[in-house]
Write an enzyme that holds these catalytic residues in place. Structure first.
Site, PDB file in Angstrom:
ATOM      1  N   LYS A 159     -70.611 -32.192 -23.704  1.00 39.52           N
ATOM      2  CA  LYS A 159     -69.880 -31.375 -24.685  1.00 39.52           C
ATOM      3  C   LYS A 159     -68.740 -30.671 -23.951  1.00 39.52           C
ATOM      4  O   LYS A 159     -68.941 -29.687 -23.247  1.00 39.52           O
ATOM      5  CB  LYS A 159     -70.840 -30.328 -25.293  1.00 39.52           C
ATOM      6  CG  LYS A 159     -70.536 -29.904 -26.705  1.00 39.52           C
ATOM      7  CD  LYS A 159     -69.208 -29.197 -26.911  1.00 39.52           C
ATOM      8  CE  LYS A 159     -69.262 -27.727 -26.590  1.00 39.52           C
ATOM      9  NZ  LYS A 159     -67.941 -27.077 -26.752  1.00 39.52           N
TER      10      LYS A 159
ATOM     11  N   GLU B 198     -73.702 -23.006 -13.504  1.00 37.06           N
ATOM     12  CA  GLU B 198     -72.564 -22.616 -12.659  1.00 37.06           C
ATOM     13  C   GLU B 198     -71.783 -21.597 -13.470  1.00 37.06           C
ATOM     14  O   GLU B 198     -71.123 -21.958 -14.441  1.00 37.06           O
ATOM     15  CB  GLU B 198     -71.673 -23.826 -12.359  1.00 37.06           C
ATOM     16  CG  GLU B 198     -72.363 -24.968 -11.651  1.00 37.06           C
ATOM     17  CD  GLU B 198     -72.724 -24.666 -10.210  1.00 37.06           C
ATOM     18  OE1 GLU B 198     -72.309 -23.605  -9.699  1.00 37.06           O
ATOM     19  OE2 GLU B 198     -73.438 -25.469  -9.619  1.00 37.06           O
TER      20      GLU B 198
ATOM     21  N   CYS C  29     -63.398 -20.458 -11.349  1.00 37.00           N
ATOM     22  CA  CYS C  29     -64.590 -19.621 -11.168  1.00 37.00           C
ATOM     23  C   CYS C  29     -64.641 -19.061  -9.752  1.00 37.00           C
ATOM     24  O   CYS C  29     -65.209 -18.010  -9.532  1.00 37.00           O
ATOM     25  CB  CYS C  29     -65.832 -20.441 -11.471  1.00 37.00           C
ATOM     26  SG  CYS C  29     -65.815 -21.989 -10.584  1.00 37.00           S
TER      27      CYS C  29
ATOM     28  N   GLU D 104     -64.989 -10.226 -13.946  1.00 36.88           N
ATOM     29  CA  GLU D 104     -64.205 -11.445 -13.789  1.00 36.88           C
ATOM     30  C   GLU D 104     -63.057 -11.441 -14.806  1.00 36.88           C
ATOM     31  O   GLU D 104     -63.285 -11.347 -16.012  1.00 36.88           O
ATOM     32  CB  GLU D 104     -65.088 -12.664 -14.037  1.00 36.88           C
ATOM     33  CG  GLU D 104     -64.325 -13.945 -13.863  1.00 36.88           C
ATOM     34  CD  GLU D 104     -65.209 -15.172 -14.047  1.00 36.88           C
ATOM     35  OE1 GLU D 104     -65.889 -15.252 -15.069  1.00 36.88           O
ATOM     36  OE2 GLU D 104     -65.198 -16.035 -13.156  1.00 36.88           O
TER      37      GLU D 104
HETATM   38  P1  NAP Z   1     -67.871 -20.303 -22.170  1.00 39.93           P
HETATM   39  O1  NAP Z   1     -67.431 -19.596 -23.357  1.00 39.93           O
HETATM   40  O2  NAP Z   1     -69.179 -19.956 -21.575  1.00 39.93           O
HETATM   41  O3  NAP Z   1     -67.805 -21.852 -22.555  1.00 39.93           O
HETATM   42  C1  NAP Z   1     -68.247 -22.871 -21.709  1.00 39.93           C
HETATM   43  C2  NAP Z   1     -68.775 -24.015 -22.549  1.00 39.93           C
HETATM   44  O4  NAP Z   1     -69.933 -23.598 -23.279  1.00 39.93           O
HETATM   45  C3  NAP Z   1     -67.803 -24.506 -23.613  1.00 39.93           C
HETATM   46  O5  NAP Z   1     -67.973 -25.898 -23.792  1.00 39.93           O
HETATM   47  C4  NAP Z   1     -68.264 -23.755 -24.840  1.00 39.93           C
HETATM   48  O6  NAP Z   1     -67.886 -24.357 -26.045  1.00 39.93           O
HETATM   49  C5  NAP Z   1     -69.750 -23.795 -24.668  1.00 39.93           C
HETATM   50  N1  NAP Z   1     -70.468 -22.742 -25.366  1.00 39.93           N
HETATM   51  C6  NAP Z   1     -69.987 -21.582 -25.892  1.00 39.93           C
HETATM   52  N2  NAP Z   1     -70.997 -20.863 -26.433  1.00 39.93           N
HETATM   53  C7  NAP Z   1     -72.126 -21.591 -26.253  1.00 39.93           C
HETATM   54  C8  NAP Z   1     -73.503 -21.370 -26.581  1.00 39.93           C
HETATM   55  N3  NAP Z   1     -73.911 -20.259 -27.187  1.00 39.93           N
HETATM   56  N4  NAP Z   1     -74.408 -22.307 -26.218  1.00 39.93           N
HETATM   57  C9  NAP Z   1     -74.022 -23.432 -25.567  1.00 39.93           C
HETATM   58  N5  NAP Z   1     -72.739 -23.700 -25.250  1.00 39.93           N
HETATM   59  C10 NAP Z   1     -71.792 -22.773 -25.571  1.00 39.93           C
HETATM   60  O7  NAP Z   1     -66.867 -20.192 -20.971  1.00 39.93           O
HETATM   61  P2  NAP Z   1     -65.290 -20.327 -21.008  1.00 39.93           P
HETATM   62  O8  NAP Z   1     -64.750 -19.040 -21.456  1.00 39.93           O
HETATM   63  O9  NAP Z   1     -64.890 -21.552 -21.742  1.00 39.93           O
HETATM   64  O10 NAP Z   1     -64.997 -20.601 -19.470  1.00 39.93           O
HETATM   65  C11 NAP Z   1     -64.735 -19.596 -18.578  1.00 39.93           C
HETATM   66  C12 NAP Z   1     -65.987 -19.188 -17.824  1.00 39.93           C
HETATM   67  O11 NAP Z   1     -66.545 -20.294 -17.120  1.00 39.93           O
HETATM   68  C13 NAP Z   1     -65.683 -18.162 -16.788  1.00 39.93           C
HETATM   69  O12 NAP Z   1     -66.593 -17.110 -16.866  1.00 39.93           O
HETATM   70  C14 NAP Z   1     -65.852 -18.907 -15.467  1.00 39.93           C
HETATM   71  O13 NAP Z   1     -66.216 -18.151 -14.379  1.00 39.93           O
HETATM   72  C15 NAP Z   1     -66.862 -19.908 -15.801  1.00 39.93           C
HETATM   73  N6  NAP Z   1     -66.719 -21.054 -14.908  1.00 39.93           N
HETATM   74  C16 NAP Z   1     -67.634 -21.230 -13.923  1.00 39.93           C
HETATM   75  C17 NAP Z   1     -67.513 -22.291 -13.041  1.00 39.93           C
HETATM   76  C18 NAP Z   1     -68.519 -22.527 -11.954  1.00 39.93           C
HETATM   77  O14 NAP Z   1     -68.570 -23.623 -11.430  1.00 39.93           O
HETATM   78  N7  NAP Z   1     -69.319 -21.573 -11.571  1.00 39.93           N
HETATM   79  C19 NAP Z   1     -66.467 -23.181 -13.192  1.00 39.93           C
HETATM   80  C20 NAP Z   1     -65.537 -22.964 -14.202  1.00 39.93           C
HETATM   81  C21 NAP Z   1     -65.692 -21.900 -15.064  1.00 39.93           C
HETATM   82  P3  NAP Z   1     -66.495 -23.900 -26.741  1.00 39.93           P
HETATM   83  O15 NAP Z   1     -65.433 -24.133 -25.751  1.00 39.93           O
HETATM   84  O16 NAP Z   1     -66.395 -24.819 -27.868  1.00 39.93           O
HETATM   85  O17 NAP Z   1     -66.659 -22.458 -27.094  1.00 39.93           O
END
Ligand code: NAP
Ligand code: MG
Length: 508
Positions: free
Chosen positions: A196, A270, A304, A400
């Site tokens: 997804k 992650e 991240c 963050e």
């Molecule tokens: P996010 O809102 O957590 O979204 C990540 C993914 O999860 C997206 O595909 C999102 O779908 C989906 N999602 C959202 N709500 C969900 C739920 N309740 N249950 C299951 N899946 C769900 O994160 P983001 O804002 O897109 O990305 C930024 C974050 O990712 C930052 O906090 C960053 O630190 C973290 N990150 C971590 C790493 C690592 O390797 N540690 C790498 C990159 C990013 P939708 O997009 O359709 O909402």
């Protein structure tokens, strides 16, 4: 800027052969309820395209397809490790053969500079498939010795088995690379996957599905569901899923763990970070300035592992911060299609508002902020910012930001630097700049982070485990640890009986 320039028209042709449906059981289909999702082009704020928006019944279809594709006796289950390895290798090759198109898709969909996607994301995604192609033939169990019984009587062995159906949920910052980082090790372990992608960047995941199909991956082994947060939530909670591998925010990670507690499905997370970068007074300051700027500003700061907290030894603090401010002011911001662009827009208007709110509150608290301006353009641009004199408890220091915002603070002693660096709920990455390698290694051992870079940043490799401590997640991706994360260990014990040696069988 408008999407009708000549360059734009040429670039948008990369969408021509891209299916926009759901990829389930080797076929492309619309969502059951025919809903669609819009993907924007962050450089212009215009609609780039629409894709299918998967709902609960589509999630059920794809999980069933993945379950059937991995079932004992299925083509995938019977496939030799050699054939599985060739399949992964072929996908890696196809990524390289299609590198220009894939880079263009991520550039348009995410906003990142085309040359960054072409030189970074795409080869890195191919390298993960190529590296993981080496594992299927090397996943050996053990001939285990029994400890409490007779080693002659018991024949025991361990067998690695695929964990089963994997739900892979990824964010928008490295769309193709993140997809590869989840899919390749899961396939190497013999699992089947429902992927997804993030709703802002669905396109390269669809292109990856196309390439997997071209490589001959059996239907249902990889399924791709474009959708939103509700799609992700339904997928993560589906009882047919054996393992969730998630990259994204800490809050969503927490909700996935709560859901997984219902039936104890496996989870790898992650999550976010607030990574500290320590510059000692003896460092090569040119290298430290370039390194610190790269650590925070690469990929618009939307990484991240961004080195977002900078700690500089007091005697060189002013010089290092001035150098970074100068670098930040010189970064060329623009449309990712432009060859000169070094930094693209942020992912969305909402995200930019959130990034700017950290700067507003820092200014209101008396911090000194340079950069952080919004250029006159319809795209979601924001210039790189450097913050000094911030309250150590301020949100911009603790939380963050996930944007091009660096917070710098001086320190005097090694102990103080380590204490400041470790004072965070996160533990993803950290960095040390010094000419004293002994000091670098000793400080590195004290830092609570999954990865510590010395005189460098953003060096990732498919052979090197990557992941976080504490609030940055559970488990590791890449390397052997990354494949093990998709395996269960089964122990087989055969009681050979308590024999008293009689006549040999031949003499009966
Ligand atoms: P996010 O809102 O957590 O979204 C990540 C993914 O999860 C997206 O595909 C999102 O779908 C989906 N999602 C959202 N709500 C969900 C739920 N309740 N249950 C299951 N899946 C769900 O994160 P983001 O804002 O897109 O990305 C930024 C974050 O990712 C930052 O906090 C960053 O630190 C973290 N990150 C971590 C790493 C690592 O390797 N540690 C790498 C990159 C990013 P939708 O997009 O359709 O909402
Ligand atoms: Mg988009």
């Amino acid at each position: 800027m408008s999407a009708t320039t000549h360059t734009d028209r040429l670039s948008l042709s990369c969408l021509d052969d891209l299916p926009r449906g759901l990829f389930i059981a080797g076929k492309w289909s619309a969502a059951d309820d025919h809903r669609q999702l819009v993907s924007l082009r962050p450089s212009t704020a215009e609609t780039l395209t629409t894709v299918a928006h998967a709902g609960v019944t589509d999630v059920a279809r794809s999980v069933a397809a993945a379950g059937a594709a991995g079932r004992p006796g299925s083509r995938w289950h019977r496939m030799s490790p050699a054939a599985r390895s060739r399949m992964l290798h072929r996908i890696g090759d196809l990524i390289l053969e299609n590198a220009d198109r894939l880079a263009l898709l991520d550039c348009l969909d995410n906003g990142k500079p085309l040359r960054v996607a072409r030189a970074g994301d795409v080869p890195a995604a191919a390298a993960v498939f190529h590296y993981m192609a080496g594992w299927p033939g090397r996943l050996n169990g053990e001939n285990a010795s029994i400890y409490t019984g007779s080693p002659e009587r018991h024949l025991a062995l361990t067998v690695p088995e695929p964990v089963g159906v994997v739900a892979a949920i990824i964010p928008w910052n490295f769309p193709l690379y993140m997809a590869a980082a989840k899919v390749a090790p899961a396939l190497a372990a013999g699992c089947t996957v429902v992927l997804k992608p993030a709703e802002q960047t669905p396109l390269s995941a669809l292109a990856l599905a196309q390439l997997a199909q071209e490589a001959g991956l059996p239907p249902g082994v990889l399924n791709v569901l474009t959708g939103d947060a509700a799609t992700g939530a339904a997928l993560a909670a589906h009882p047919g899923v054996d393992k969730v591998t998630f990259t994204g925010s800490t809050e969503v990670g927490r909700s996935i763990v709560r859901g997984a507690a219902v039936d104890f499905r496996r989870v790898t997370l992650e999550l976010g970070g607030k990574s500290p970068n320590i510059v000692f007074g003896d460092a090569d300051l040119r290298q430290a300035i370039d390194g610190a700027a790269h650590a925070i500003f690469y990929n618009q700061g939307e990484t991240c592992v961004a080195g977002s907290r900078l700690y500089v030894q007091r005697q060189v603090f002013d010089e290092v911060v001035a150098g970074i401010r100068e670098r930040a002011a010189a970064i060329r911001i623009g449309d990712g299609l432009d060859r000169d662009t070094e930094m693209g827009p942020l992912i969305s208007a909402e995200h930019r508002t959130r990034v700017l709110s950290y700067l507003d509150s820092a200014r209101a608290d008396g911090a000194r902020v340079t950069g952080g301006q919004v250029p006159d353009s319809p795209g979601f641009f924001c210039t790189p910012a450097v913050v000094t004199d911030a309250d150590p408890q301020a949100p911009v220091v603790r939380e963050e930001v996930f944007g091009p915002v660096l917070v710098a603070q001086p320190f005097d002693t090694v102990q103080e630097a380590v204490a400041l660096a470790n004072d965070s709920p996160y533990g993803l990455a950290a960095g040390v700049f010094t000419r004293d390698l002994g000091l670098a290694h000793q400080v590195g051992r004290r830092l609570r982070a999954g990865t510590v870079w010395i005189n460098s940043w953003h060096v990732l490799d498919p052979a090197l485990p990557f992941g976080g401590m504490r609030g940055s997640g559970w488990g590791r991706e890449m390397g052997k640890a990354g494949v093990d994360a998709f395996l269960e260990t089964k122990t087989l014990i055969n009681d050979l009986g308590n024999r008293s040696w009689g006549p040999t069988p031949a003499s009966k």
